[in-house]
Design a protein around this motif. Structure first.
Motif, short mmCIF file in Angstrom:
data_model
loop_
_atom_site.label_atom_id
_atom_site.label_comp_id
_atom_site.label_asym_id
_atom_site.label_seq_id
_atom_site.Cartn_x
_atom_site.Cartn_y
_atom_site.Cartn_z
N THR A 242 -5.39 0.34 5.12
CA THR A 242 -6.04 0.90 3.89
C THR A 242 -4.94 1.23 3.09
O THR A 242 -3.67 1.29 3.11
N GLY A 243 -5.35 1.21 1.83
CA GLY A 243 -4.70 1.72 0.59
C GLY A 243 -5.07 1.17 -0.64
O GLY A 243 -6.48 0.98 -0.81
N HIS A 244 -4.39 1.25 -1.76
CA HIS A 244 -4.56 1.04 -3.00
C HIS A 244 -5.13 -0.37 -3.32
O HIS A 244 -4.18 -1.14 -2.84
N HIS B 58 0.91 -1.13 0.01
CA HIS B 58 -0.11 0.11 0.08
C HIS B 58 0.87 1.41 0.05
O HIS B 58 0.41 2.36 -0.76
N SER B 59 2.03 1.19 0.73
CA SER B 59 2.92 2.38 0.84
C SER B 59 3.60 2.62 -0.69
O SER B 59 3.63 3.70 -1.04
N LEU B 60 3.84 1.62 -1.55
CA LEU B 60 4.64 1.67 -2.59
C LEU B 60 3.47 2.16 -3.72
O LEU B 60 3.73 3.19 -4.51
N ALA B 61 1.98 1.79 -3.64
CA ALA B 61 1.24 2.29 -4.61
C ALA B 61 0.72 3.62 -4.16
O ALA B 61 0.89 4.27 -5.11
N GLY B 62 0.83 4.06 -2.90
CA GLY B 62 0.61 5.48 -2.51
C GLY B 62 1.81 6.15 -2.90
O GLY B 62 1.35 7.58 -3.24
N ALA B 63 2.85 5.83 -2.91
CA ALA B 63 3.94 6.65 -3.42
C ALA B 63 3.89 7.05 -4.93
O ALA B 63 4.21 7.79 -5.40
N ILE B 64 3.63 5.72 -5.72
CA ILE B 64 3.42 5.99 -7.25
C ILE B 64 2.27 6.81 -7.51
O ILE B 64 2.51 8.05 -8.16
#
Length: 173
Positions: free
Chosen positions: A160-162, A18-24
């Protein structure tokens, strides 16, 4: 013991993803920050911390007050149940200058994305290393990125996240 490790590995997989998708997603919305990262690899460690602050993939944690105390003119009694919302804490304007700005060079960055003290994430070092490894590759392999569709988000309240983030990458020559 098996259940404990299952939770540990699952939690790290979901939160780091989720952190990596949020980063992108954040880099798409803030292409100047991605350009900064592409130009300067020394920003990777601070970019990792900003990504965790920005995405805060663990939504909340419940705790029980072990003693009575007063916090910001609010009385909290021993035994009261409290909830920390990490996304809110990580966007606290009293702690972060420009809290709603994605800034990969932010220092200091005392976010609570990995928790704190005895409740600090056991996998924080692995998560930081994984995010840094992806950023190291993105910065040299990708020139630009854009959304290729609408993102969807996990139908969860705790982590939560993408769920999906369709992206089109322009690769570096």
């Amino acid at each position: 013991l098996r259940g404990y490790f299952l939770i540990l590995f699952t939690a790290g997989h979901d939160t780091t993803g989720h952190s990596l998708a949020g980063a992108i997603d954040a880099f798409i919305d803030n292409p100047g920050e991605f350009d900064r990262l592409r130009r300067d690899a020394s920003l990777i460690p601070s970019a990792v911390e900003e990504i965790v602050r920005w995405t805060a993939p663990v939504n909340y944690m419940k705790r029980t007050a072990l003693r009575s105390y007063r916090l910001n003119n609010v009385d909290i009694a021993k035994g009261d149940e409290l909830v920390l919302f990490f996304g809110s804490a990580c966007r606290d304007e009293a702690m972060f200058d420009g809290a709603d700005r994605f800034d990969i060079g932010r220092t200091p960055n005392r976010h609570l994305g990995f928790g704190w003290a005895t409740h600090h994430c056991l996998g924080a070092h692995l998560a930081r290393s994984s995010i840094a490894a992806v950023l190291s590759e993105l910065r040299v392999r990708v020139r630009a990125m854009e959304r290729a569709g609408d993102p969807t988000f996990t139908p969860a309240s705790f982590v939560t996240g993408h769920a999906t983030l369709p992206v089109r990458f322009q690769l570096s020559p």
